[in-house]
Design a protein around this motif. Structure first.
Motif, PDB file in Angstrom:
ATOM      1  N   ASN A  30      -7.810   2.584 -12.160  1.00  0.00           N
ATOM      2  CA  ASN A  30      -7.847   1.313 -10.311  1.00  0.00           C
ATOM      3  C   ASN A  30      -6.999   1.779  -9.199  1.00  0.00           C
ATOM      4  O   ASN A  30      -7.800   1.721  -8.471  1.00  0.00           O
ATOM      5  N   TYR A  31      -6.520   2.985  -9.641  1.00  0.00           N
ATOM      6  CA  TYR A  31      -5.597   3.528  -7.963  1.00  0.00           C
ATOM      7  C   TYR A  31      -7.203   3.991  -7.524  1.00  0.00           C
ATOM      8  O   TYR A  31      -7.391   3.963  -6.418  1.00  0.00           O
TER       9      TYR A  31
ATOM     10  N   GLU B  96       0.309  -1.272  -0.418  1.00  0.00           N
ATOM     11  CA  GLU B  96       0.274   0.213   0.204  1.00  0.00           C
ATOM     12  C   GLU B  96       0.974   1.049   0.300  1.00  0.00           C
ATOM     13  O   GLU B  96       0.743   2.080  -0.683  1.00  0.00           O
TER      14      GLU B  96
ATOM     15  N   TRP C 225       0.219   0.329 -12.088  1.00  0.00           N
ATOM     16  CA  TRP C 225      -1.393  -0.748 -12.134  1.00  0.00           C
ATOM     17  C   TRP C 225      -0.938  -1.877 -11.709  1.00  0.00           C
ATOM     18  O   TRP C 225      -1.956  -2.254 -11.323  1.00  0.00           O
TER      19      TRP C 225
ATOM     20  N   VAL D 285      -1.793  -2.066  -7.932  1.00  0.00           N
ATOM     21  CA  VAL D 285      -2.774  -1.995  -7.370  1.00  0.00           C
ATOM     22  C   VAL D 285      -4.257  -3.119  -7.708  1.00  0.00           C
ATOM     23  O   VAL D 285      -5.087  -3.581  -6.677  1.00  0.00           O
ATOM     24  N   GLU D 286      -3.619  -3.974  -8.930  1.00  0.00           N
ATOM     25  CA  GLU D 286      -4.461  -4.876  -9.219  1.00  0.00           C
ATOM     26  C   GLU D 286      -4.605  -6.028  -8.142  1.00  0.00           C
ATOM     27  O   GLU D 286      -5.580  -6.607  -8.250  1.00  0.00           O
TER      28      GLU D 286
ATOM     29  N   LEU E  20      -2.999  -5.840  -5.440  1.00  0.00           N
ATOM     30  CA  LEU E  20      -4.080  -5.704  -3.953  1.00  0.00           C
ATOM     31  C   LEU E  20      -5.467  -5.224  -3.947  1.00  0.00           C
ATOM     32  O   LEU E  20      -5.373  -5.494  -3.287  1.00  0.00           O
ATOM     33  N   GLU E  21      -5.826  -5.129  -4.791  1.00  0.00           N
ATOM     34  CA  GLU E  21      -7.508  -5.488  -5.007  1.00  0.00           C
ATOM     35  C   GLU E  21      -7.745  -6.587  -5.681  1.00  0.00           C
ATOM     36  O   GLU E  21      -9.058  -7.265  -5.759  1.00  0.00           O
TER      37      GLU E  21
ATOM     38  N   LEU F 269      -4.095   7.231 -12.158  1.00  0.00           N
ATOM     39  CA  LEU F 269      -5.014   5.848 -12.102  1.00  0.00           C
ATOM     40  C   LEU F 269      -6.729   5.139 -11.994  1.00  0.00           C
ATOM     41  O   LEU F 269      -6.388   5.910 -11.481  1.00  0.00           O
TER      42      LEU F 269
ATOM     43  N   HIS G 236      -9.345   1.683  -5.833  1.00  0.00           N
ATOM     44  CA  HIS G 236      -8.274   1.619  -4.240  1.00  0.00           C
ATOM     45  C   HIS G 236      -8.515   2.702  -3.695  1.00  0.00           C
ATOM     46  O   HIS G 236      -9.072   2.254  -2.166  1.00  0.00           O
TER      47      HIS G 236
ATOM     48  N   ARG H  65     -17.143  -2.088  -4.041  1.00  0.00           N
ATOM     49  CA  ARG H  65     -16.481  -1.709  -5.609  1.00  0.00           C
ATOM     50  C   ARG H  65     -17.414  -0.867  -6.238  1.00  0.00           C
ATOM     51  O   ARG H  65     -16.584  -0.290  -6.814  1.00  0.00           O
TER      52      ARG H  65
ATOM     53  N   ARG I  96     -12.410   2.630  -1.569  1.00  0.00           N
ATOM     54  CA  ARG I  96     -12.916   0.979  -0.811  1.00  0.00           C
ATOM     55  C   ARG I  96     -12.394   1.699  -0.173  1.00  0.00           C
ATOM     56  O   ARG I  96     -12.639   1.295   1.459  1.00  0.00           O
ATOM     57  N   ARG I  97     -10.712   1.586   0.799  1.00  0.00           N
ATOM     58  CA  ARG I  97      -9.428   1.758   1.391  1.00  0.00           C
ATOM     59  C   ARG I  97     -10.115   2.245   2.418  1.00  0.00           C
ATOM     60  O   ARG I  97     -10.168   2.345   3.733  1.00  0.00           O
TER      61      ARG I  97
ATOM     62  N   TYR J 283      -2.880  10.716  -0.181  1.00  0.00           N
ATOM     63  CA  TYR J 283      -3.079   9.683  -1.750  1.00  0.00           C
ATOM     64  C   TYR J 283      -2.635  10.236  -2.939  1.00  0.00           C
ATOM     65  O   TYR J 283      -2.298   9.170  -3.894  1.00  0.00           O
TER      66      TYR J 283
END
Lengths: 150, 118
Positions: free
Chosen positions: B57-58, A98, A141, A144-145, A147-148, B55, B61, B71, B64-65, B107
């Protein structure tokens, strides 16, 4: 560069050049934050944006009581990258992964700002720094994938 | 002050239903008045702005976090940021929104605090 999720965390395999690049960038980032002489105004404005649009007074006050802590945490995260990035497999537990993901954003902001990326669709010219930017993006990228991943 | 206006509408306006007797009308209870006062004191929101570097997806993330969104909600908010340029991702007391803003800045997301979504 190869990445894997081993259940406990994330493992990344770096080439020597990739690990060296990450270390240099992380040190550069920490230097920009710490050394007022470098005074990289566009980068600092991106890293520590106004928290209130159109209210300089409230933004200044917010900065007064958050900036030091943000600087410390961002430099500490970059230093973790500098300390852990080595050639071969690097194992990161969940929290460390993280921290990496967070700091990779800062490194991408640093490189992206130098490349003049200001808005969506800005495509930097081909060159070594652009390659660095894309390398950081791919790494983040995939990280993170992982981590998810459930 | 769109938020306050909506709250006032939600809590104060008595529905004008034809045929309804005064007995059917909602009456304000101490609990409702307390909620209203509390809500009027908290018309602060946290806005996350689009930027060309983070990004997708970041961003999902982080939502969510940090906020604990499921999601689907995190993805919906990320797409709002991406397509509309910004999204309100939290609301509540000012101090809480400032703590969120600091976390978003850590972040690397561009977040601001405002009195409403305008």
């Amino acid at each position: 560069m190869k990445l894997a999720n081993d259940g406990e965390g994330v493992r990344i395999r770096f080439e020597a050049a990739e690990a060296g690049l990450l270390t240099v960038l992380a040190h550069q980032f920490a230097d920009v934050i710490r050394d007022p002489e470098l005074d990289d105004a566009p980068l600092l404005a991106r890293l520590f944006p106004d928290a209130y649009r159109g209210d300089a007074g409230a933004s200044d006050e917010f900065r007064r009581y958050t900036r030091d802590e943000l600087e410390d945490r961002k430099t500490a995260a970059a230093e973790r990258i500098a300390q852990t990035a080595t050639e071969g497999w690097v194992a990161l537990d969940h929290e460390e992964a993280e921290t990496w993901a967070r700091s990779l954003t800062d490194l991408r902001v640093m490189v992206g700002t130098r490349l003049g990326i200001r808005e969506d669709g800005d495509e930097p010219d081909a060159g070594p720094l652009t390659d660095v930017y894309h390398f950081l993006g791919e790494l983040q990228w995939v990280l993170v994938e992982l981590l998810e991943a459930p | 002050m769109a938020v306050v206006a909506q709250l006032v509408e939600r809590w104060l306006v008595v529905p004008d239903v034809a045929g309804s007797s005064p007995v059917d009308r909602p009456t304000s209870s101490p609990v409702q008045e307390h909620d209203l006062a509390e809500r009027l004191l908290q018309p602060w929101v946290l806005i996350v702005w689009n930027d060309p570097i983070n990004l997708m997806n970041y961003v999902v993330h982080v939502f969510r976090r940090h906020f604990g969104y499921p999601r689907e909600e995190a993805e919906r908010l990320m797409l709002l940021v991406h397509n509309e340029g910004r999204a309100v991702v939290a609301s509540g007391p000012r101090e809480e929104m400032e703590r969120h803003a600091q976390a978003m800045h850590e972040y690397g997301l561009h977040a601001t605090v405002a009195k409403d979504a305008a």
